[in-house]
Motif scaffolding. Sequence first.
Motif, PDB file in Angstrom:
ATOM      1  N   GLN A  31       0.835  -1.200   0.000  1.00 34.56           N
ATOM      2  CA  GLN A  31       0.000   0.000   0.000  1.00 34.56           C
ATOM      3  C   GLN A  31       0.865   1.245   0.000  1.00 34.56           C
ATOM      4  O   GLN A  31       1.666   1.457   0.909  1.00 34.56           O
ATOM      5  CB  GLN A  31      -0.925   0.026   1.225  1.00 34.56           C
ATOM      6  N   ILE A  34      -1.638   7.420   0.823  1.00 32.22           N
ATOM      7  CA  ILE A  34      -3.046   7.640   0.500  1.00 32.22           C
ATOM      8  C   ILE A  34      -3.246   9.153   0.493  1.00 32.22           C
ATOM      9  O   ILE A  34      -3.621   9.754   1.499  1.00 32.22           O
ATOM     10  CB  ILE A  34      -3.967   6.945   1.532  1.00 32.22           C
ATOM     11  N   GLN A 202     -10.052  10.948  -0.466  1.00 30.91           N
ATOM     12  CA  GLN A 202      -9.523   9.619  -0.210  1.00 30.91           C
ATOM     13  C   GLN A 202      -9.824   9.302   1.249  1.00 30.91           C
ATOM     14  O   GLN A 202      -9.820  10.202   2.112  1.00 30.91           O
ATOM     15  CB  GLN A 202      -8.012   9.595  -0.425  1.00 30.91           C
ATOM     16  N   PHE A 204      -9.645   6.199   4.656  1.00 26.85           N
ATOM     17  CA  PHE A 204      -9.242   4.904   5.207  1.00 26.85           C
ATOM     18  C   PHE A 204      -9.692   4.806   6.652  1.00 26.85           C
ATOM     19  O   PHE A 204      -9.985   5.807   7.321  1.00 26.85           O
ATOM     20  CB  PHE A 204      -7.724   4.696   5.098  1.00 26.85           C
ATOM     21  N   THR A 225      -5.349  -1.653   7.884  1.00 22.25           N
ATOM     22  CA  THR A 225      -5.866  -0.427   7.288  1.00 22.25           C
ATOM     23  C   THR A 225      -6.861  -0.814   6.205  1.00 22.25           C
ATOM     24  O   THR A 225      -6.517  -1.574   5.292  1.00 22.25           O
ATOM     25  CB  THR A 225      -4.741   0.415   6.662  1.00 22.25           C
ATOM     26  N   VAL A 227      -8.687   0.544   3.151  1.00 18.91           N
ATOM     27  CA  VAL A 227      -8.630   1.650   2.204  1.00 18.91           C
ATOM     28  C   VAL A 227      -9.868   1.574   1.312  1.00 18.91           C
ATOM     29  O   VAL A 227     -10.174   0.505   0.754  1.00 18.91           O
ATOM     30  CB  VAL A 227      -7.356   1.580   1.337  1.00 18.91           C
ATOM     31  N   SER A 249     -10.239  11.046   6.244  1.00 21.75           N
ATOM     32  CA  SER A 249     -10.495  11.282   4.829  1.00 21.75           C
ATOM     33  C   SER A 249      -9.936  12.652   4.492  1.00 21.75           C
ATOM     34  O   SER A 249      -9.861  13.531   5.348  1.00 21.75           O
ATOM     35  CB  SER A 249     -11.989  11.196   4.488  1.00 21.75           C
TER      36      SER A 249
END
Length: 289
Positions: A31, A34, A202, A204, A225, A227, A249
């Motif tokens: 990952q 983000i 975005q 998570f 996590t 996502v 977010s």
Amino acid sequence: MSLRNIQAIVLASLKDMDGVPVWQGFPTAHQDRIDPFLLLHHLQMKVPAYVSPRHAGVPPHPHRGFSPVTFVYKGGVHHRDSRGNNNTVYEGGTQWLNAGMGIIHSERPPADIQEIGGEQEMIQLWVNVPIAHKMDQPSYFSLDADATPTVKTEDGLATIRVVSGDILGTKGAIPTVTPVNTAMISAKAGAKLAWDFPRDHQAFLYILDGALKFTSGEEVGPWNTVVFKQDGEGIQFEVSRDASLFFASGLPIHEKVVAHGPYVMHTETAILEAMRDFQVGKMGILIEE
């Protein structure tokens, strides 16, 4: 409200940070960052009784170009920096540092850590800022648990502490450079939670403890996590085991990121300038008493 689908469920990797083990939620081999979030660390430790709090934790170190934020789930953190801020935040509180053009800070356990159980559990989130704000003057915000806007579910099974942004109509107390929602959540088994947020964010969810079950059938446990895809306006889940959670977010920045240690800039030259400015004292001096 259309629900977002899960993009990935990522197990944190255990890292050694100068002798302190931390769970790194992201980035990992599976990952990337983000956007606008750069990194997530989950610290769980017992401060040894034979170690003075003055010598535990993280000693003075520099930052430039982003916001390192600490969310305290157990214990506390004593923050001091080269701009004269000196403050302790305990369980349920947050310290939000905008490093800007450069600052030196330390993060130690509070002097009374043994009196309150000796345990430390925290999330540290690194939040990127746009290039136009990377050289702003540094700023520091602290938020105690009692001063954190809080939402409780009607059934009383869950509590959401809104640190920044807007969640379930409750606005966080800490201002952010770009739109960012953050919340600390504690929930009992059986709690059903749902909230919406902007489609262009975005998002998570990190699970510190407990387990969740999503409408798609996935059940997710600690150190993971979750996502989410950018394909809806909200999330929904049920708590299958008493849980401590962290949600974030944010509006993506979509700018180049060049990171080196405690500096997050946009060019290799800017990183070298940060290293030089630290060495010659332009980020100030922190002498701990």
